[in-house]
Design an enzyme around this catalytic site. Structure first.
Site, PDB file in Angstrom:
ATOM      1  N   LYS A 109       0.811  -1.192   0.000  1.00 28.03           N
ATOM      2  CA  LYS A 109       0.000   0.000   0.000  1.00 28.03           C
ATOM      3  C   LYS A 109       0.857   1.259   0.000  1.00 28.03           C
ATOM      4  CE  LYS A 109      -2.250  -2.160   3.606  1.00 28.03           C
ATOM      5  NZ  LYS A 109      -3.033  -2.202   4.858  1.00 28.03           N
ATOM      6  N   GLY A 110       2.145   1.095   0.278  1.00 29.59           N
ATOM      7  CA  GLY A 110       2.999   2.246   0.511  1.00 29.59           C
ATOM      8  C   GLY A 110       3.076   3.250  -0.627  1.00 29.59           C
ATOM      9  N   GLU A 117       7.516   2.511  -6.270  1.00 30.07           N
ATOM     10  CA  GLU A 117       7.710   2.148  -4.865  1.00 30.07           C
ATOM     11  C   GLU A 117       7.705   3.393  -3.992  1.00 30.07           C
ATOM     12  OE1 GLU A 117       7.750   0.103  -2.633  1.00 30.07           O
ATOM     13  OE2 GLU A 117       8.669  -1.810  -3.128  1.00 30.07           O
ATOM     14  N   ASP A 118       7.406   3.201  -2.700  1.00 32.08           N
ATOM     15  CA  ASP A 118       7.530   4.309  -1.763  1.00 32.08           C
ATOM     16  C   ASP A 118       8.987   4.533  -1.389  1.00 32.08           C
ATOM     17  OD1 ASP A 118       7.678   1.900  -0.391  1.00 32.08           O
ATOM     18  OD2 ASP A 118       6.208   2.426   1.127  1.00 32.08           O
ATOM     19  N   ASP A 162      15.022   0.251   0.058  1.00 30.63           N
ATOM     20  CA  ASP A 162      15.875   0.182   1.241  1.00 30.63           C
ATOM     21  C   ASP A 162      16.969  -0.860   0.977  1.00 30.63           C
ATOM     22  OD1 ASP A 162      16.689   0.486   3.900  1.00 30.63           O
ATOM     23  OD2 ASP A 162      15.186  -0.875   4.676  1.00 30.63           O
ATOM     24  N   LYS A 172      17.022   4.866  -0.004  1.00 31.58           N
ATOM     25  CA  LYS A 172      17.875   4.784   1.192  1.00 31.58           C
ATOM     26  C   LYS A 172      19.068   3.893   0.844  1.00 31.58           C
ATOM     27  CE  LYS A 172      15.342   4.240   5.216  1.00 31.58           C
ATOM     28  NZ  LYS A 172      14.751   3.396   6.300  1.00 31.58           N
ATOM     29  N   PHE A 232      14.502   6.115  10.085  1.00 30.56           N
ATOM     30  CA  PHE A 232      13.151   5.588   9.869  1.00 30.56           C
ATOM     31  C   PHE A 232      12.212   6.750   9.542  1.00 30.56           C
ATOM     32  CE2 PHE A 232       9.023   3.833  11.001  1.00 30.56           C
ATOM     33  CZ  PHE A 232       9.062   2.666  10.262  1.00 30.56           C
ATOM     34  N   VAL A 233      11.448   6.592   8.489  1.00 32.01           N
ATOM     35  CA  VAL A 233      10.571   7.675   8.037  1.00 32.01           C
ATOM     36  C   VAL A 233       9.120   7.211   7.954  1.00 32.01           C
ATOM     37  CG1 VAL A 233      12.351   8.942   6.772  1.00 32.01           C
ATOM     38  CG2 VAL A 233      11.087   7.132   5.610  1.00 32.01           C
ATOM     39  N   ARG A 273       0.305   6.739   7.293  1.00 27.84           N
ATOM     40  CA  ARG A 273       0.471   6.860   5.843  1.00 27.84           C
ATOM     41  C   ARG A 273      -0.038   8.213   5.359  1.00 27.84           C
ATOM     42  NH1 ARG A 273       1.521   1.697   3.794  1.00 27.84           N
ATOM     43  NH2 ARG A 273       0.554  -0.024   4.905  1.00 27.84           N
TER      44      ARG A 273
HETATM   45  P1  IMP Z   1      13.482  -3.354   0.930  1.00 23.01           P
HETATM   46  O1  IMP Z   1      14.091  -2.438  -0.098  1.00 23.01           O
HETATM   47  O2  IMP Z   1      13.128  -4.707   0.392  1.00 23.01           O
HETATM   48  O3  IMP Z   1      14.322  -3.442   2.158  1.00 23.01           O
HETATM   49  O4  IMP Z   1      12.089  -2.828   1.394  1.00 23.01           O
HETATM   50  C1  IMP Z   1      11.695  -1.574   1.189  1.00 23.01           C
HETATM   51  C2  IMP Z   1      10.330  -1.391   1.789  1.00 23.01           C
HETATM   52  O5  IMP Z   1      10.395  -1.372   3.201  1.00 23.01           O
HETATM   53  C3  IMP Z   1       9.814  -0.044   1.371  1.00 23.01           C
HETATM   54  O6  IMP Z   1       9.113  -0.121   0.166  1.00 23.01           O
HETATM   55  C4  IMP Z   1       8.977   0.368   2.519  1.00 23.01           C
HETATM   56  O7  IMP Z   1       7.663  -0.129   2.317  1.00 23.01           O
HETATM   57  C5  IMP Z   1       9.632  -0.305   3.698  1.00 23.01           C
HETATM   58  N1  IMP Z   1      10.533   0.636   4.393  1.00 23.01           N
HETATM   59  C6  IMP Z   1      11.869   0.738   4.298  1.00 23.01           C
HETATM   60  N2  IMP Z   1      12.348   1.726   5.066  1.00 23.01           N
HETATM   61  C7  IMP Z   1      11.263   2.286   5.656  1.00 23.01           C
HETATM   62  C8  IMP Z   1      11.093   3.386   6.565  1.00 23.01           C
HETATM   63  O8  IMP Z   1      12.034   4.084   6.979  1.00 23.01           O
HETATM   64  N3  IMP Z   1       9.815   3.648   6.948  1.00 23.01           N
HETATM   65  C9  IMP Z   1       8.748   2.925   6.527  1.00 23.01           C
HETATM   66  N4  IMP Z   1       8.867   1.910   5.659  1.00 23.01           N
HETATM   67  C10 IMP Z   1      10.117   1.586   5.234  1.00 23.01           C
HETATM   68 MG    MG Z   2       7.156  -0.358  -0.354  1.00 21.12          MG
END
Ligand code: IMP
Ligand code: MG
Length: 202
Positions: free
Chosen positions: A45-46, A99-100, A103, A131, A152-153, A165
Site C-alpha cells: 500500500k505504501g 515504490e515508496d 531500502d 535509502k 526511519f521515516v 500513511r
Molecule cells: P526493501 O528495499 O526490500 O528493504 O524494502 C523496502 C520497503 O520497506 C519499502 O518499500 C517500505 O515499504 C519499507 N521501508 C523501508 N524503510 C522504511 C522506513 O524508513 N519507513 C517505513 N517503511 C520503510
Molecule cells: Mg514499499
C-alpha cells in the site's frame, strides 16, 4: 510547516512542496524516457499516494496504471510474496514499478524479476525515497524523488503498523518511541504475523 496535529514527534525531511517538486521532476523524466506510453505498477500500500500524484502529473505520454501488493515474511528476509498481482497484460510493455522507498533492494529486485517474467519489454524502478545506505542487492532505481539517510521515516504513504500513511510530509521519527505510543496489539496483522507490507524495516 507543521506536519499536522496527528503526527508523532519527528523531523520533516520532505515537506509538501518538496514532495510536489519531486513528483513533477520524476514525471518529466518518465515522459522523456517513454514518449510512446508506459505502464505504472504501484506497489501497495505504501506507493499508493505517490503513484496517484505521479499519474496526475504525467500528461505527456499515454499512461496505464496497475497495482500489485506484497507481503514480507520478516524484515530484510528477502522473502517476498505477491498477495495481489497485476491485472493488465504486461507482455511487450514498458513498465515502471512505483515504490515508496527502496531500502535493502530485496523487494524491488524481486518485483523487477516478477515483472520481467510477466513478459515486459523494459522494466524500470521509480521510488519516492531511496535509502542507499542499507542496500543489500544492487538495485538502482532510475527515478528517485529524494535520497534519505539511514533513518526511519513515516508519511506520504509510509507507515508503522499501518499508521501515519496519511501524513502529508516525510517525517523522520524514532521508530521505537512511535511504536511504544501505539495501542497495544496495533502491531498484529490479521494473520498474526503476516500483514501486507507488514514490518518495513527491523
Ligand atoms: P526493501 O528495499 O526490500 O528493504 O524494502 C523496502 C520497503 O520497506 C519499502 O518499500 C517500505 O515499504 C519499507 N521501508 C523501508 N524503510 C522504511 C522506513 O524508513 N519507513 C517505513 N517503511 C520503510
Ligand atoms: Mg514499499
Amino acid at each position: 510547516m507543521s506536519p499536522g496535529p496527528a503526527a508523532p514527534p519527528g523531523r520533516v525531511l520532505l515537506d509538501r512542496d518538496a514532495i510536489s517538486a519531486a513528483v513533477a521532476r520524476v514525471a518529466r523524466e518518465i515522459e522523456a524516457d517513454f514518449p510512446d506510453g508506459v505502464v505504472l505498477v504501484g506497489v501497495l500500500k505504501g506507493a499508493l499516494l505517490f503513484c496517484a500524484d505521479l499519474v496526475r502529473a504525467l500528461r505527456g505520454t499515454e499512461v496505464l496504471v496497475d497495482f500489485l501488493a506484497i507481503s514480507r515474511y520478516a524484515p530484510d528476509s528477502g522473502r517476498v510474496r505477491i498477495v495481489l498481482d497485476v491485472a493488465l497484460d504486461l507482455a511487450g510493455r514498458d513498465v515502471v514499478i512505483v515504490e515508496d522507498l527502496v531500502d535493502t533492494g530485496l523487494t524491488a529486485a524481486f518485483l523487477v524479476r516478477h515483472v520481467e517474467r510477466l513478459g515486459a519489454r523494459r522494466v524500470e524502478v521509480c521510488t519516492l525515497l531511496d535509502k542507499p545506505a542499507r542496500r543489500i542487492l544492487p538495485v538502482t532505481p532510475r527515478y528517485v524523488g529524494a535520497e534519505v539517510p539511514d533513518v526511519f521515516v513515516l508519511g506520504a504513504g509510509l507507515h508503522l503498523h499501518d499508521r501515519y500513511r496519511n501524513l502529508p510530509v516525510v517525517l523522520e521519527v524514532d521508530r521505537a518511541a512511535v511504536a511504544a505510543g501505539l495501542r497495544p496489539g496495533a502491531d498484529r496483522g490479521p494473520g498474526g504475523t503476516i500483514e501486507a507490507e507488514s514490518e518495513a524495516t527491523a
